[in-house]
Enzyme design. Structure first.
Site, mmCIF file in Angstrom:
data_model
loop_
_atom_site.group_PDB
_atom_site.id
_atom_site.type_symbol
_atom_site.label_atom_id
_atom_site.label_comp_id
_atom_site.label_asym_id
_atom_site.label_seq_id
_atom_site.Cartn_x
_atom_site.Cartn_y
_atom_site.Cartn_z
ATOM 1 N N GLU A 53 36.903 29.283 3.615
ATOM 2 C CA GLU A 53 35.442 29.040 5.251
ATOM 3 C C GLU A 53 36.914 27.215 5.739
ATOM 4 O O GLU A 53 36.681 26.376 4.828
ATOM 5 C CB GLU A 53 34.148 28.351 4.725
ATOM 6 C CG GLU A 53 33.439 28.552 6.244
ATOM 7 C CD GLU A 53 31.638 27.900 5.724
ATOM 8 O OE1 GLU A 53 30.928 28.183 6.875
ATOM 9 O OE2 GLU A 53 31.520 28.729 4.090
ATOM 10 N N GLY A 54 37.153 27.352 6.866
ATOM 11 C CA GLY A 54 37.103 26.071 7.269
ATOM 12 C C GLY A 54 36.717 26.056 8.498
ATOM 13 O O GLY A 54 35.517 26.326 9.131
ATOM 14 N N PHE A 56 37.585 25.939 11.773
ATOM 15 C CA PHE A 56 37.821 27.568 12.402
ATOM 16 C C PHE A 56 36.953 28.702 12.679
ATOM 17 O O PHE A 56 37.082 30.114 13.424
ATOM 18 C CB PHE A 56 39.076 27.309 12.893
ATOM 19 C CG PHE A 56 39.067 26.289 14.060
ATOM 20 C CD1 PHE A 56 38.649 26.423 15.578
ATOM 21 C CD2 PHE A 56 39.548 24.922 13.959
ATOM 22 C CE1 PHE A 56 39.088 25.057 16.243
ATOM 23 C CE2 PHE A 56 40.244 23.750 14.417
ATOM 24 C CZ PHE A 56 39.927 24.002 15.894
ATOM 25 N N VAL A 59 37.117 33.378 6.207
ATOM 26 C CA VAL A 59 37.966 34.475 5.561
ATOM 27 C C VAL A 59 37.750 35.173 4.970
ATOM 28 O O VAL A 59 36.603 34.700 3.539
ATOM 29 C CB VAL A 59 39.075 33.695 4.738
ATOM 30 C CG1 VAL A 59 40.496 34.952 4.761
ATOM 31 C CG2 VAL A 59 39.839 32.655 6.012
ATOM 32 N N LYS A 73 41.092 36.825 8.966
ATOM 33 C CA LYS A 73 40.432 35.406 9.302
ATOM 34 C C LYS A 73 39.373 35.309 10.610
ATOM 35 O O LYS A 73 39.304 35.958 11.451
ATOM 36 C CB LYS A 73 41.519 34.953 9.800
ATOM 37 C CG LYS A 73 40.710 33.400 10.264
ATOM 38 C CD LYS A 73 42.563 32.514 10.159
ATOM 39 C CE LYS A 73 42.533 30.470 10.441
ATOM 40 N NZ LYS A 73 43.350 30.217 10.807
ATOM 41 N N ASP A 173 52.173 21.582 8.539
ATOM 42 C CA ASP A 173 50.327 21.409 7.759
ATOM 43 C C ASP A 173 50.705 21.872 6.258
ATOM 44 O O ASP A 173 50.128 22.612 5.365
ATOM 45 C CB ASP A 173 49.323 22.127 8.391
ATOM 46 C CG ASP A 173 48.307 21.443 8.144
ATOM 47 O OD1 ASP A 173 48.482 20.286 6.557
ATOM 48 O OD2 ASP A 173 46.897 22.379 7.706
#
Length: 371
Positions: A53-54, A56, A59, A73, A173
């Site tokens: 989980e992020g 945005f 997943v 995603k 990144d």
């Protein structure tokens, strides 16, 4: 159907990649999935299928009707500000054309109304962050040979992005949470939401800081200058992490010092060997391990022009090059993590402008810096 055409209002044609389509076994069709197909594959996006989980979205792992395991995603789109939409377009336009054994393969996408999904190959062994940098009992499973292969694999993936595709791609990144591992522990560079295309072959000036604290090149943090050497710096930090088994910044102990600073202190004292992960129980080639640490320090030098290119990095890591006479200058790093984080919390920034934005947007891991 050219899926890119459906986003013509979101980006200009100049932002699309412009190189030949892949050939042979890698030239698999980019699929457009339906939301019902992805819902079925993930058992209705059931919480038990969530693997990350992020910032945005989340997943989920899933199984397609043909038995193929995938990672889906799910992007959270806020139409008013287009937050998340920009990341979706960046990742889609970049990954739909690139093919390399060390880059995570994008299988397709789904766009239905406000719903946005990206479908990737499934990575059984999660990320470097949750394997090589986890608790010591787990790290003992990853031999020196495995760490060497993962490191060189990531380096080769970056060579492809920096030198072999046109326009050149700067990932922006590179970090442990964005290096995924398949069933054979083959590394795959993932999460291209911050990627930039270098059409002038030199640099890109970013109006916002984007990336992850600890991995940010000092010149990028101060001047917003993005070059391939920015990725080299981040790779150097990752290399030091894999060899040492330590995260770049540990939020729970010794918070005033970065791993880069610790490695530099050990180098100045001519005592790099203790930097190697003790979980390896000295089952490694000490000469090779020290060479890897020195390559990492070459990559994080404060002066960008002194850092090696990624092809040079691959050569240094792959051959028994004598590094005794290597001239390594002082590394650069953000000197005060707490000050930057406090300033960030006090300022109402958009996700991309936040230096730690990507710390919560990793494709698989929901762990933040130091976890």
């Amino acid at each position: 159907m050219n899926i890119l055409c459906s986003f013509s209002g979101c980006f200009s044609p100049a932002e699309q990649l412009n190189h030949d389509e892949p050939e042979g076994e890698n030239a698999e069709a980019f699929r457009v999935f339906s939301s019902n197909e992805l819902k079925s594959a993930t058992r209705g996006f059931h919480h038990s299928e969530k693997v990350g989980e992020g910032g945005f979205g989340s997943v989920y792992k899933g199984r397609l009707r043909d038995g193929t395991m995938v990672a889906v995603k799910v992007l959270s789109i806020e139409l008013e500000s287009m937050r998340g939409e920009k990341e979706f377009i960046a990742e889609l336009t970049t990954l739909s054309h690139v093919r390399h054994q060390n880059l995570l393969r994008l299988l397709g996408c789904c766009v239905e109304g406000t719903r946005r999904y990206l479908v990737f190959e499934y990575m059984e062994n999660n990320s470097v962050l949750t394997t090589f940098l986890s608790t010591e009992p787990n790290r003992t499973k990853f031999s020196w040979e495995t760490r060497r292969n993962v490191t060189i694999g990531v380096a080769r993936g970056l060579v492809y992005l920096h030198e072999e595709v046109k326009p050149r791609i700067v990932h922006r990144d590179i970090k442990a949470g964005n290096i995924l591992l398949d069933a054979n522990l083959t590394p795959k560079v993932s999460d291209f939401g911050l990627a930039k295309l270098l059409r002038d072959e030199n640099s890109y000036i970013s109006t916002r800081v984007a990336g992850t604290l600890g991995y940010l090149a000092p010149e990028y943090n101060s001047s917003r200058l993005v070059t391939r050497k920015s990725d080299v710096y981040s790779f150097g930090v990752l290399l030091l992490e894999i060899v040492s088994g330590r995260v770049v910044v540990d939020a729970y102990q010794d918070t005033e010092r970065f791993l880069v600073e610790k490695a530099w202190t050990a180098y100045e004292a001519d005592n790099l060997l203790p930097m190697v992960d003790p979980a390896l129980n000295m089952n490694f080639d000490s000469e090779e391990a020290i060479r890897f640490l020195k390559v990492g320090l070459l990559c994080v030098q404060e002066t960008a022009k002194l850092r090696p290119t990624m092809p040079e990095v691959v050569e240094m890591l792959s051959t028994r090059m004598n590094m005794d006479d290597a001239r390594i200058s002082k590394p650069g790093f953000v000197p005060d993590l707490r000050e930057v984080m406090n300033r960030q919390e006090q300022t109402n920034l958009s996700p991309e402008s936040s230096p730690s934005y990507a710390a919560t947007s990793s494709l698989w891991s929901s762990a933040n810096i130091g976890r």
